[in-house]
Motif scaffolding. Structure first.
Motif, PDB file in Angstrom:
ATOM      1  N   ILE A  32       0.854  -1.186   0.000  1.00 37.24           N
ATOM      2  CA  ILE A  32       0.000   0.000   0.000  1.00 37.24           C
ATOM      3  C   ILE A  32       0.890   1.237   0.000  1.00 37.24           C
ATOM      4  O   ILE A  32       1.858   1.317   0.760  1.00 37.24           O
ATOM      5  CB  ILE A  32      -0.927   0.031   1.233  1.00 37.24           C
ATOM      6  N   TYR A  33       0.548   2.197  -0.851  1.00 36.84           N
ATOM      7  CA  TYR A  33       1.346   3.411  -0.977  1.00 36.84           C
ATOM      8  C   TYR A  33       0.443   4.633  -1.020  1.00 36.84           C
ATOM      9  O   TYR A  33      -0.705   4.558  -1.456  1.00 36.84           O
ATOM     10  CB  TYR A  33       2.182   3.371  -2.261  1.00 36.84           C
ATOM     11  N   HIS A  34       0.996   5.756  -0.588  1.00 38.14           N
ATOM     12  CA  HIS A  34       0.359   7.063  -0.773  1.00 38.14           C
ATOM     13  C   HIS A  34       1.191   7.830  -1.784  1.00 38.14           C
ATOM     14  O   HIS A  34       2.429   7.876  -1.667  1.00 38.14           O
ATOM     15  CB  HIS A  34       0.302   7.840   0.540  1.00 38.14           C
ATOM     16  N   ALA A  35       0.542   8.405  -2.766  1.00 37.57           N
ATOM     17  CA  ALA A  35       1.269   9.102  -3.828  1.00 37.57           C
ATOM     18  C   ALA A  35       0.538  10.381  -4.216  1.00 37.57           C
ATOM     19  O   ALA A  35      -0.533  10.340  -4.834  1.00 37.57           O
ATOM     20  CB  ALA A  35       1.423   8.198  -5.046  1.00 37.57           C
ATOM     21  N   THR A  36       1.113  11.508  -3.810  1.00 34.87           N
ATOM     22  CA  THR A  36       0.618  12.823  -4.196  1.00 34.87           C
ATOM     23  C   THR A  36       1.845  13.680  -4.475  1.00 34.87           C
ATOM     24  O   THR A  36       2.962  13.328  -4.099  1.00 34.87           O
ATOM     25  CB  THR A  36      -0.197  13.498  -3.071  1.00 34.87           C
ATOM     26  N   ASN A  37       1.639  14.826  -5.100  1.00 38.35           N
ATOM     27  CA  ASN A  37       2.751  15.764  -5.191  1.00 38.35           C
ATOM     28  C   ASN A  37       3.084  16.262  -3.791  1.00 38.35           C
ATOM     29  O   ASN A  37       2.226  16.290  -2.905  1.00 38.35           O
ATOM     30  CB  ASN A  37       2.414  16.914  -6.127  1.00 38.35           C
ATOM     31  N   GLU A  38       4.345  16.638  -3.594  1.00 41.92           N
ATOM     32  CA  GLU A  38       4.808  17.072  -2.277  1.00 41.92           C
ATOM     33  C   GLU A  38       4.206  18.421  -1.894  1.00 41.92           C
ATOM     34  O   GLU A  38       3.897  19.247  -2.743  1.00 41.92           O
ATOM     35  CB  GLU A  38       6.330  17.163  -2.263  1.00 41.92           C
ATOM     36  N   GLY A  39       4.097  18.638  -0.587  1.00 38.20           N
ATOM     37  CA  GLY A  39       3.553  19.886  -0.076  1.00 38.20           C
ATOM     38  C   GLY A  39       2.060  19.783   0.174  1.00 38.20           C
ATOM     39  O   GLY A  39       1.380  18.921  -0.395  1.00 38.20           O
ATOM     40  N   ILE A  40       1.557  20.646   1.044  1.00 35.49           N
ATOM     41  CA  ILE A  40       0.125  20.654   1.352  1.00 35.49           C
ATOM     42  C   ILE A  40      -0.415  22.079   1.232  1.00 35.49           C
ATOM     43  O   ILE A  40       0.331  23.053   1.282  1.00 35.49           O
ATOM     44  CB  ILE A  40      -0.160  20.111   2.761  1.00 35.49           C
ATOM     45  N   CYS A  41      -1.727  22.165   1.066  1.00 32.36           N
ATOM     46  CA  CYS A  41      -2.392  23.466   0.970  1.00 32.36           C
ATOM     47  C   CYS A  41      -3.874  23.274   1.215  1.00 32.36           C
ATOM     48  O   CYS A  41      -4.380  22.154   1.209  1.00 32.36           O
ATOM     49  CB  CYS A  41      -2.157  24.091  -0.414  1.00 32.36           C
ATOM     50  N   SER A  42      -4.566  24.366   1.403  1.00 37.25           N
ATOM     51  CA  SER A  42      -6.026  24.341   1.428  1.00 37.25           C
ATOM     52  C   SER A  42      -6.505  24.608   0.008  1.00 37.25           C
ATOM     53  O   SER A  42      -5.729  25.033  -0.859  1.00 37.25           O
ATOM     54  CB  SER A  42      -6.568  25.416   2.371  1.00 37.25           C
TER      55      SER A  42
END
Length: 285
Positions: free
Chosen positions: A204-214
């Motif tokens: 199982i993996y999580h894959a999103t672009n780095e960084g967070i925002c609203s």
């Protein structure tokens, strides 16, 4: 290697097919006319006839609000069809990637969810994807579960396109500012999925672009990069009631990617810049 990609007319499936073409890997990009995911027998027959070495299963029911009324259809596609695909892969000795979502979590708190975090979906769509994960894992050992969030790509509608369209007729936009997550460019995710399917690092993996925002911060960055003058006013999610409840916290830990030796995706600001250029190249901005 021969790969079957489902949902190739969608945002992610389209870019997975583009990446496989770039790598000169033999594949077939399936769409609804090839087989309807609601028809389990047709899906199973197609997998058996094509006999791929791997399936990258991008096709899904993704209309989060409509799923609250179309529970059976949503589950047939996201759970039953996923199980059929996984069993078909087991029969022919193929591996499978099942693309899932941050919506399997309840979004409470402010921590990054680990891949083994407690799943507690808030809506029908999230529950269907959670159950789809279990259906795949229960049917096939050689599988990858890849959870992502806030997807945007050239071949479909998404938040970026919506903001750009609204900016044509609005000088001020009210956007939710208490839902936090990570935008994900399908071009970048496709690279990872193609790297992954060539490996045997199942899990199982999580894959999103780095960084967070609203969402509000995301909107402001869209207008900053496109140099469009629009004021974005942050609003709480409760100001915009929807049929399906959404998680407020969609932070996903990517530690399992690093542990397996996969490269994390670029920062979302960079991804957005490349996507806007792609839109410009197509005359969409």
């Amino acid at each position: 290697m021969k790969i079957l990609v489902t949902g190739c007319s969608g945002q992610l499936g389209f870019d997975v097919c583009r990446e496989l073409t770039k790598r000169r890997i033999d594949y077939y990009g399936a769409v609804r006319k090839d087989f309807d995911l609601i028809d389990g027998k047709a899906a199973a027959a197609f997998v058996a006839a094509y006999a791929p070495d791997a399936v990258i299963h991008c096709a899904a029911y993704t209309d989060v609000d409509s799923a609250e009324d179309e529970v059976n259809v949503c589950r047939k596609i996201n759970v039953d069809a996923a199980r059929v695909m996984a069993r078909g892969c087991k029969t022919i000795g193929a591996k499978m990637i099942y693309v899932s979502t941050d919506y399997v979590f309840d979004g409470i708190g402010g921590e990054f969810y680990p891949v083994n975090g407690l799943k507690a979906p808030l809506n029908v769509y999230g529950q269907s994807k959670s159950d789809g994960e279990e259906a795949v894992r229960g049917s096939l050992n050689e599988c990858f579960i890849v959870r992502t969030s806030w997807v945007f790509g050239i071949n479909g509608n998404n938040f970026v396109r919506t903001m750009l369209r609204l900016a044509e007729s609005h000088d001020v936009l009210k956007v939710v500012d208490d839902q936090v997550g990570s935008p994900t460019y399908t071009v970048d995710l496709a690279v990872l999925l193609c790297d992954m399917v060539m490996s045997d690092k199942y899990g199982i993996y999580h894959a999103t672009n780095e960084g967070i925002c609203s969402w509000a911060e995301y909107a402001r960055e869209i207008f900053r990069q496109t140099k469009i003058s629009v004021q974005v006013i942050g609003q709480p999610a409760v100001s915009y009631p929807t049929k399906a409840k959404r998680p407020l916290n969609s932070r996903l830990s990517k530690k399992s990617l690093e542990d397996a030796g996969f490269t994390r995706l670029p920062d979302w600001h960079d991804a957005l810049q490349r996507y806007i250029q792609e839109l410009r190249d197509k005359g969409s901005v």
